[in-house]
Design a protein around this motif. Structure first.
Motif, mmCIF file in Angstrom:
data_model
loop_
_atom_site.group_PDB
_atom_site.id
_atom_site.type_symbol
_atom_site.label_atom_id
_atom_site.label_comp_id
_atom_site.label_asym_id
_atom_site.label_seq_id
_atom_site.Cartn_x
_atom_site.Cartn_y
_atom_site.Cartn_z
ATOM 1 N N GLY A 195 -7.614 -27.169 -42.897
ATOM 2 C CA GLY A 195 -7.130 -27.671 -41.806
ATOM 3 C C GLY A 195 -6.335 -26.720 -40.916
ATOM 4 O O GLY A 195 -5.560 -27.104 -39.992
ATOM 5 N N GLY A 196 -6.938 -25.627 -41.120
ATOM 6 C CA GLY A 196 -6.244 -24.435 -40.341
ATOM 7 C C GLY A 196 -4.783 -23.842 -40.803
ATOM 8 O O GLY A 196 -4.001 -23.237 -40.230
ATOM 9 N N ARG A 197 -4.388 -24.284 -42.412
ATOM 10 C CA ARG A 197 -3.214 -23.799 -42.620
ATOM 11 C C ARG A 197 -3.146 -23.653 -44.209
ATOM 12 O O ARG A 197 -4.196 -24.313 -44.929
ATOM 13 C CB ARG A 197 -2.132 -24.637 -42.369
ATOM 14 N N ILE A 198 -2.139 -23.053 -44.770
ATOM 15 C CA ILE A 198 -2.448 -23.074 -46.377
ATOM 16 C C ILE A 198 -1.795 -24.370 -46.976
ATOM 17 O O ILE A 198 -0.755 -24.800 -46.456
ATOM 18 C CB ILE A 198 -1.257 -21.806 -46.801
ATOM 19 N N VAL A 199 -2.533 -24.996 -47.832
ATOM 20 C CA VAL A 199 -2.172 -26.222 -48.482
ATOM 21 C C VAL A 199 -2.160 -25.895 -49.957
ATOM 22 O O VAL A 199 -2.980 -25.294 -50.696
ATOM 23 C CB VAL A 199 -2.921 -27.312 -48.069
ATOM 24 N N SER A 200 -1.184 -26.477 -50.670
ATOM 25 C CA SER A 200 -1.169 -26.451 -52.004
ATOM 26 C C SER A 200 -1.947 -27.659 -52.710
ATOM 27 O O SER A 200 -2.250 -28.819 -51.979
ATOM 28 C CB SER A 200 0.283 -26.950 -52.596
ATOM 29 N N GLU A 201 -2.561 -27.307 -53.832
ATOM 30 C CA GLU A 201 -3.677 -28.010 -54.388
ATOM 31 C C GLU A 201 -3.661 -27.532 -55.749
ATOM 32 O O GLU A 201 -3.242 -26.523 -56.103
ATOM 33 C CB GLU A 201 -5.052 -28.274 -53.846
ATOM 34 N N ARG A 202 -4.367 -28.546 -56.715
ATOM 35 C CA ARG A 202 -4.468 -28.007 -58.087
ATOM 36 C C ARG A 202 -5.490 -26.819 -58.068
ATOM 37 O O ARG A 202 -6.456 -27.045 -57.336
ATOM 38 C CB ARG A 202 -4.868 -28.947 -59.134
ATOM 39 N N THR A 203 -5.356 -25.802 -58.964
ATOM 40 C CA THR A 203 -6.310 -24.989 -59.258
ATOM 41 C C THR A 203 -7.470 -25.684 -59.902
ATOM 42 O O THR A 203 -7.433 -26.590 -60.355
ATOM 43 C CB THR A 203 -5.900 -23.940 -60.214
ATOM 44 N N SER A 204 -8.768 -25.351 -59.533
ATOM 45 C CA SER A 204 -9.974 -26.005 -59.811
ATOM 46 C C SER A 204 -10.040 -27.582 -59.289
ATOM 47 O O SER A 204 -10.825 -28.260 -59.713
ATOM 48 C CB SER A 204 -10.243 -26.034 -61.220
ATOM 49 N N ALA A 205 -9.366 -27.825 -58.183
ATOM 50 C CA ALA A 205 -9.547 -29.155 -57.550
ATOM 51 C C ALA A 205 -10.826 -29.452 -56.957
ATOM 52 O O ALA A 205 -11.257 -30.514 -56.952
ATOM 53 C CB ALA A 205 -8.085 -29.292 -56.578
ATOM 54 N N HIS A 206 -11.361 -28.462 -56.478
ATOM 55 C CA HIS A 206 -12.960 -28.574 -55.762
ATOM 56 C C HIS A 206 -13.767 -27.816 -56.176
ATOM 57 O O HIS A 206 -13.534 -26.839 -57.019
ATOM 58 C CB HIS A 206 -12.560 -28.315 -54.379
ATOM 59 N N VAL A 207 -15.058 -28.290 -56.152
ATOM 60 C CA VAL A 207 -16.217 -27.604 -56.875
ATOM 61 C C VAL A 207 -17.222 -27.404 -55.495
ATOM 62 O O VAL A 207 -17.447 -28.233 -54.652
ATOM 63 C CB VAL A 207 -17.044 -28.561 -57.835
ATOM 64 N N ALA A 208 -17.912 -26.261 -55.482
ATOM 65 C CA ALA A 208 -18.704 -25.795 -54.365
ATOM 66 C C ALA A 208 -19.999 -25.278 -55.280
ATOM 67 O O ALA A 208 -19.839 -24.704 -56.318
ATOM 68 C CB ALA A 208 -18.242 -24.879 -53.597
ATOM 69 N N SER A 209 -21.099 -25.226 -54.588
ATOM 70 C CA SER A 209 -22.266 -24.376 -55.112
ATOM 71 C C SER A 209 -22.913 -23.597 -54.150
ATOM 72 O O SER A 209 -22.560 -23.895 -52.983
ATOM 73 C CB SER A 209 -23.471 -25.699 -55.231
ATOM 74 N N GLY A 223 -6.793 -20.041 -55.991
ATOM 75 C CA GLY A 223 -6.098 -19.478 -54.655
ATOM 76 C C GLY A 223 -6.172 -17.805 -54.904
ATOM 77 O O GLY A 223 -6.798 -17.347 -55.775
ATOM 78 N N SER A 224 -6.527 -17.248 -53.591
ATOM 79 C CA SER A 224 -6.811 -15.830 -53.365
ATOM 80 C C SER A 224 -6.175 -15.369 -52.210
ATOM 81 O O SER A 224 -5.591 -15.941 -51.541
ATOM 82 C CB SER A 224 -8.259 -15.571 -53.390
ATOM 83 N N SER A 225 -6.479 -14.059 -52.161
ATOM 84 C CA SER A 225 -5.919 -13.440 -50.959
ATOM 85 C C SER A 225 -6.752 -13.689 -49.572
ATOM 86 O O SER A 225 -6.083 -13.469 -48.382
ATOM 87 C CB SER A 225 -5.782 -11.738 -50.946
ATOM 88 N N GLU A 226 -7.928 -13.978 -49.937
ATOM 89 C CA GLU A 226 -8.742 -14.350 -48.746
ATOM 90 C C GLU A 226 -8.307 -15.569 -47.885
ATOM 91 O O GLU A 226 -8.453 -15.567 -46.784
ATOM 92 C CB GLU A 226 -10.210 -14.955 -49.103
ATOM 93 N N HIS A 227 -7.535 -16.676 -48.435
ATOM 94 C CA HIS A 227 -6.942 -17.676 -47.737
ATOM 95 C C HIS A 227 -5.845 -17.022 -46.682
ATOM 96 O O HIS A 227 -5.771 -17.690 -45.583
ATOM 97 C CB HIS A 227 -6.193 -18.461 -48.672
ATOM 98 N N PHE A 228 -5.308 -16.052 -47.078
ATOM 99 C CA PHE A 228 -4.271 -15.588 -46.143
ATOM 100 C C PHE A 228 -4.794 -14.559 -45.130
ATOM 101 O O PHE A 228 -4.666 -14.774 -43.988
ATOM 102 C CB PHE A 228 -3.112 -14.882 -46.788
ATOM 103 N N ALA A 229 -5.716 -13.631 -45.540
ATOM 104 C CA ALA A 229 -6.224 -12.650 -44.971
ATOM 105 C C ALA A 229 -7.149 -12.996 -43.877
ATOM 106 O O ALA A 229 -7.459 -12.331 -42.481
ATOM 107 C CB ALA A 229 -6.491 -11.437 -45.452
ATOM 108 N N LEU A 230 -8.366 -13.509 -44.261
ATOM 109 C CA LEU A 230 -9.396 -13.738 -43.520
ATOM 110 C C LEU A 230 -9.348 -14.589 -42.220
ATOM 111 O O LEU A 230 -9.815 -14.151 -41.069
ATOM 112 C CB LEU A 230 -10.694 -14.487 -44.195
ATOM 113 N N PRO A 231 -8.497 -15.560 -42.180
ATOM 114 C CA PRO A 231 -8.153 -16.264 -40.875
ATOM 115 C C PRO A 231 -7.509 -15.308 -39.715
ATOM 116 O O PRO A 231 -7.676 -15.693 -38.691
ATOM 117 C CB PRO A 231 -7.139 -17.336 -41.327
ATOM 118 N N ARG A 232 -6.617 -14.603 -40.218
ATOM 119 C CA ARG A 232 -6.062 -13.529 -39.539
ATOM 120 C C ARG A 232 -6.889 -12.827 -38.610
ATOM 121 O O ARG A 232 -6.708 -12.158 -37.409
ATOM 122 C CB ARG A 232 -4.897 -12.856 -40.072
ATOM 123 N N LEU A 233 -7.984 -12.314 -39.168
ATOM 124 C CA LEU A 233 -9.178 -11.571 -38.808
ATOM 125 C C LEU A 233 -9.829 -12.210 -37.579
ATOM 126 O O LEU A 233 -10.088 -11.557 -36.161
ATOM 127 C CB LEU A 233 -10.363 -11.127 -39.800
#
Length: 382
Positions: A195-209, A223-233
């Motif tokens: 939703g355009g922002r950092i949100v807290s959630e459980r680790t492993s809360a979602h699955v993707a393929s 959680g990782s650094s991509e969440h913070f850095a890539l939107p700023r690009l």
């Protein structure tokens, strides 16, 4: 004048590999850590392998922050490979912030990464320090793959997901430090960019393929650094007067290390919240992490591990626009090589702007892709 490079945690498994990579690349770090005898032994070993090169050593410890602060000044580079970072990392990054230095680390611990960006980043902007956390296998390849996928997708890209996968025996191919770090974060909250922002959630809360070499593979969120850095690009892409691209509204990062057990891992994450409230659970995990760390066990088969990182960019409706697949070898060799390159580059040329940055923000897509290829991570052949 080039800045001084201090390698803290040099005698650990990742630290020693990084020291070797630095020396091989012509970098002469100060080897820092808690044990003088082990530092001297490492310096002697590197001297024998490097035509008699002599490296300075320094005894310093996270529990004595002044000992680290005395080693560095503005423009110097402090590289930390000492973990678990949630236990010992804060004084190290704080020393770099206070000194106005460049800071790099090898953490893969999501809560610590979040602290660096949200807590220490604003402080670094005021002191002129540059913070490059998670600058190793976790999570440089995903930052690069994500940036390349966004470039290929064009301005319509609004969603991005990045998956990390390994082939080989990851259980026997991980070091004591890695296992201690993973144990230490089991009960910590995770986060994502939704939703355009950092949100807290459980680790492993979602699955993707993801499709890796023609095979559909599942992965759990982390959680990782991509969440913070890539939107700023994306935010910076329209700053030169060109039409601004669609903002990223979602960045998801996923670990595909668990194979058929991916769904079990996700279900297990549901229990971490209630478990964290049980008396003694956190103490037991802390004790287990300490025992693992003290074992100093090196990986038994890291050389047999292969890695794949896949980034998929899509539009707001979910339509896939571009996919980038990077492939490489074992995570430890890559981490050592990319840390050595970044430290040498930062010491020689500096890094701007100040604050907590992602890998692409700090060095640019082209130089980072070349450095990753030299370190063993490159685009997969199609």
């Amino acid at each position: 004048m080039p800045g001084r490079i201090v390698l803290y945690g040099a005698t650990g498994y990742t630290g020693a590999l990084t020291a070797q990579a630095m020396v091989a690349g012509g970098v002469r770090p100060v080897l820092a850590g808690r044990d003088h005898s082990r530092l001297s032994a490492l310096a002697a070993r590197l001297a024998r392998a490097g035509d008699g090169i002599e490296l300075e050593t320094a005894v310093a410890a996270a529990e004595r922050p002044g000992s680290l602060r005395d080693l560095i000044g503005p423009g110097d580079v402090l590289v930390s490979t000492a973990g678990p970072f949630m236990k010992v990392g804060r004084p190290v990054v704080a020393a770099a912030v206070d000194a106005g230095a460049v800071y790099l680390d090898s953490t893969g611990e999501p809560p610590f990464i979040r602290q660096v960006f949200e807590e220490f980043g604003p402080r670094a902007e005021r002191t002129g320090a540059v913070l490059l956390t998670a600058f190793g296998y976790d999570y440089v390849p995903g930052n690069l793959a994500g940036a390349l996928a966004l470039q290929a997708a064009g301005p319509a890209a609004a969603r991005l997901r990045v998956g990390y996968f390994v082939r080989g025996d990851i259980r026997h191919g991980s070091s004591a430090g890695t296992r201690a770090s993973m144990t230490g974060v089991l009960l910590e909250p995770g986060y994502a960019f939704r939703g355009g922002r950092i949100v807290s959630e459980r680790t492993s809360a979602h699955v993707a393929s993801f499709i890796v070499d023609g095979e559909k593979r599942g992965a759990v969120s982390v959680g990782s650094s991509e969440h913070f850095a890539l939107p700023r690009l994306r935010s910076a892409a329209g700053a030169d007067g060109a039409a601004a691209p669609v903002p990223l509204t979602e960045v998801g990062v996923y670990l595909g290390w668990f194979g058929r057990a991916t769904r079990l891992v996700q279900c297990g994450s549901v229990l971490t919240g209630p478990m964290s409230r049980l008396p003694g659970v956190r103490l037991a995990l802390d004790a287990a992490a300490g025992r693992i760390q003290r074992s100093r066990a090196a990986p038994g088969g890291a050389g047999g591990i292969r890695s794949d990182v896949v980034a998929v960019a899509g539009d707001a409706s979910g339509k896939e626009l571009a996919t980038v697949h990077l492939t490489g070898g074992d995570p430890y060799s890559f981490t050592a090589a990319i840390l050595a390159w970044a430290a040498g580059t930062a010491a020689a040329d500096g890094v701007r702007p100040a604050g907590a940055l992602g890998p692409v923000e700090a060095f640019g897509v082209g130089p980072l892709e070349s450095a990753c290829a030299d370190a063993g991570f490159h685009r997969a052949r199609t």
